[in-house]
Design a protein around this motif. Structure first.
Motif, PDB file in Angstrom:
ATOM      1  N   TYR A 137     -46.114 -10.145 -15.005  1.00 26.24           N
ATOM      2  CA  TYR A 137     -45.064 -11.165 -14.874  1.00 26.24           C
ATOM      3  C   TYR A 137     -44.064 -11.047 -16.008  1.00 26.24           C
ATOM      4  CZ  TYR A 137     -47.094 -14.289 -11.301  1.00 26.24           C
ATOM      5  OH  TYR A 137     -47.554 -14.850 -10.151  1.00 26.24           O
ATOM      6  N   LEU A 138     -44.563 -10.895 -17.219  1.00 24.51           N
ATOM      7  CA  LEU A 138     -43.718 -10.945 -18.402  1.00 24.51           C
ATOM      8  C   LEU A 138     -42.724  -9.798 -18.489  1.00 24.51           C
ATOM      9  CD1 LEU A 138     -46.473 -12.151 -20.870  1.00 24.51           C
ATOM     10  CD2 LEU A 138     -44.558 -13.496 -19.976  1.00 24.51           C
ATOM     11  N   PHE A 139     -42.957  -8.734 -17.744  1.00 25.63           N
ATOM     12  CA  PHE A 139     -42.031  -7.608 -17.749  1.00 25.63           C
ATOM     13  C   PHE A 139     -41.175  -7.536 -16.487  1.00 25.63           C
ATOM     14  CE2 PHE A 139     -45.200  -6.151 -20.882  1.00 25.63           C
ATOM     15  CZ  PHE A 139     -44.346  -5.867 -21.930  1.00 25.63           C
ATOM     16  N   GLU A 140     -41.323  -8.511 -15.581  1.00 21.59           N
ATOM     17  CA  GLU A 140     -40.555  -8.511 -14.324  1.00 21.59           C
ATOM     18  C   GLU A 140     -39.146  -9.059 -14.535  1.00 21.59           C
ATOM     19  OE1 GLU A 140     -42.716 -10.846 -11.494  1.00 21.59           O
ATOM     20  OE2 GLU A 140     -44.069  -9.210 -11.010  1.00 21.59           O
ATOM     21  N   GLY A 141     -38.270  -8.711 -13.620  1.00 21.78           N
ATOM     22  CA  GLY A 141     -36.954  -9.339 -13.552  1.00 21.78           C
ATOM     23  C   GLY A 141     -35.824  -8.586 -14.201  1.00 21.78           C
ATOM     24  N   CYS A 142     -36.109  -7.524 -14.908  1.00 24.91           N
ATOM     25  CA  CYS A 142     -35.058  -6.776 -15.577  1.00 24.91           C
ATOM     26  C   CYS A 142     -34.446  -5.765 -14.617  1.00 24.91           C
ATOM     27  CB  CYS A 142     -35.610  -6.067 -16.808  1.00 24.91           C
ATOM     28  SG  CYS A 142     -34.343  -5.182 -17.731  1.00 24.91           S
ATOM     29  N   THR A 143     -33.113  -5.796 -14.499  1.00 17.13           N
ATOM     30  CA  THR A 143     -32.412  -4.853 -13.626  1.00 17.13           C
ATOM     31  C   THR A 143     -31.663  -3.776 -14.416  1.00 17.13           C
ATOM     32  OG1 THR A 143     -30.435  -6.248 -13.519  1.00 17.13           O
ATOM     33  CG2 THR A 143     -32.135  -6.591 -11.816  1.00 17.13           C
ATOM     34  N   LEU A 144     -31.842  -3.755 -15.738  1.00 16.77           N
ATOM     35  CA  LEU A 144     -31.188  -2.724 -16.546  1.00 16.77           C
ATOM     36  C   LEU A 144     -31.737  -1.354 -16.172  1.00 16.77           C
ATOM     37  CD1 LEU A 144     -31.293  -4.429 -20.061  1.00 16.77           C
ATOM     38  CD2 LEU A 144     -29.311  -4.218 -18.546  1.00 16.77           C
ATOM     39  N   GLU A 145     -30.867  -0.358 -16.157  1.00 14.30           N
ATOM     40  CA  GLU A 145     -31.305   0.994 -15.816  1.00 14.30           C
ATOM     41  C   GLU A 145     -32.357   1.504 -16.798  1.00 14.30           C
ATOM     42  OE1 GLU A 145     -29.300   5.381 -15.287  1.00 14.30           O
ATOM     43  OE2 GLU A 145     -28.139   3.626 -14.653  1.00 14.30           O
ATOM     44  N   ASN A 146     -32.150   1.232 -18.072  1.00 14.42           N
ATOM     45  CA  ASN A 146     -33.108   1.602 -19.120  1.00 14.42           C
ATOM     46  C   ASN A 146     -33.489   0.323 -19.875  1.00 14.42           C
ATOM     47  OD1 ASN A 146     -33.082   4.519 -18.779  1.00 14.42           O
ATOM     48  ND2 ASN A 146     -30.951   4.376 -19.463  1.00 14.42           N
ATOM     49  N   PRO A 147     -34.476  -0.408 -19.383  1.00 14.60           N
ATOM     50  CA  PRO A 147     -34.827  -1.700 -19.988  1.00 14.60           C
ATOM     51  C   PRO A 147     -35.209  -1.592 -21.468  1.00 14.60           C
ATOM     52  CG  PRO A 147     -35.955  -1.410 -17.897  1.00 14.60           C
ATOM     53  CD  PRO A 147     -35.328  -0.088 -18.247  1.00 14.60           C
ATOM     54  N   PHE A 148     -34.836  -2.604 -22.211  1.00 11.87           N
ATOM     55  CA  PHE A 148     -35.174  -2.725 -23.634  1.00 11.87           C
ATOM     56  C   PHE A 148     -35.270  -4.209 -23.948  1.00 11.87           C
ATOM     57  CE2 PHE A 148     -30.582  -2.548 -23.277  1.00 11.87           C
ATOM     58  CZ  PHE A 148     -30.163  -3.608 -24.057  1.00 11.87           C
ATOM     59  N   ALA A 149     -35.819  -4.499 -25.095  1.00 10.35           N
ATOM     60  CA  ALA A 149     -35.919  -5.881 -25.553  1.00 10.35           C
ATOM     61  C   ALA A 149     -34.922  -6.096 -26.693  1.00 10.35           C
ATOM     62  CB  ALA A 149     -37.333  -6.172 -26.016  1.00 10.35           C
ATOM     63  N   LEU A 150     -34.567  -7.352 -26.876  1.00  9.92           N
ATOM     64  CA  LEU A 150     -33.741  -7.757 -28.004  1.00  9.92           C
ATOM     65  C   LEU A 150     -34.546  -8.750 -28.831  1.00  9.92           C
ATOM     66  CD1 LEU A 150     -30.245  -8.357 -26.339  1.00  9.92           C
ATOM     67  CD2 LEU A 150     -30.889  -6.500 -27.886  1.00  9.92           C
ATOM     68  N   ALA A 151     -34.466  -8.622 -30.138  1.00 12.64           N
ATOM     69  CA  ALA A 151     -35.214  -9.514 -31.023  1.00 12.64           C
ATOM     70  C   ALA A 151     -34.272 -10.263 -31.942  1.00 12.64           C
ATOM     71  CB  ALA A 151     -36.221  -8.724 -31.842  1.00 12.64           C
ATOM     72  N   TYR A 152     -34.670 -11.481 -32.232  1.00 17.43           N
ATOM     73  CA  TYR A 152     -34.072 -12.289 -33.286  1.00 17.43           C
ATOM     74  C   TYR A 152     -35.085 -12.288 -34.418  1.00 17.43           C
ATOM     75  CZ  TYR A 152     -33.011 -16.351 -36.107  1.00 17.43           C
ATOM     76  OH  TYR A 152     -32.767 -17.187 -37.169  1.00 17.43           O
ATOM     77  N   ILE A 153     -34.622 -11.908 -35.612  1.00 14.82           N
ATOM     78  CA  ILE A 153     -35.497 -11.918 -36.774  1.00 14.82           C
ATOM     79  C   ILE A 153     -34.832 -12.822 -37.805  1.00 14.82           C
ATOM     80  CG2 ILE A 153     -36.585 -10.533 -38.582  1.00 14.82           C
ATOM     81  CD1 ILE A 153     -36.489  -8.182 -36.543  1.00 14.82           C
TER      82      ILE A 153
END
Length: 155
Positions: A137-153
């Motif tokens: 579930y947690l990785f579903e829903g992304c339509t980006l061709e090359n999925p990546f994550a964004l972080a706030y630090i």
């Protein structure tokens, strides 16, 4: 008056907003809500539930720090463009130093980048202490061709 609460509880309002935003079945939503062990929901109310996002505990394999993973962030269609999601994100950033998410599409990459989610993270480095079905579930829903994550630090 606008208020933000963090809760581990859910009700029909949460399910209805999730369905409106993502079109998921009630059974799928309930499965997620009932089986995710390390999660809370940030809810913004303005006389009713207007916006919400779920925070799931996680780690990034290249870091020793604990992170919160944002999932199912949404705002009621009638409440959009009111700044409610920005308020929720600001609340999350004020209360949690490290936050990560996977933007669903290019417009959300821009949206989150404008809100200081500026660190690109390999999605394969996100680690959850959840069952395999919840991890899916947690990785579903992304339509980006090359999925990546964004972080706030945080500072």
């Amino acid at each position: 008056m606008v208020s933000i609460i963090e809760t581990k509880e859910y009700n029909e309002e949460h399910i209805a907003l999730w369905q409106q935003a993502f079109g998921d079945s009630e059974d799928d939503i309930l499965f997620f809500l009932e089986n995710t062990k390390h999660m809370s929901c940030l809810c913004l109310y303005d006389d009713r539930l207007c916006s919400m996002l779920f925070l799931v505990d996680c780690k990034i394999s290249v870091s020793d720090n604990a992170y919160k993973y944002i999932y199912a962030a949404c705002t009621d269609k009638a409440c959009r463009s009111s700044g409610y999601m920005s308020m929720l994100l600001s609340y999350a950033k004020a209360n949690y130093s490290n936050i990560v998410l996977i933007p669903a599409d290019d417009s959300l990459v821009s949206y989150y980048s404008e809100r200081n989610f500026n660190y690109k993270v390999d999605i394969n480095s996100i680690l959850f202490n959840e069952c395999d079905e919840i991890k899916e579930y947690l990785f579903e829903g992304c339509t980006l061709e090359n999925p990546f994550a964004l972080a706030y630090i945080g500072d």
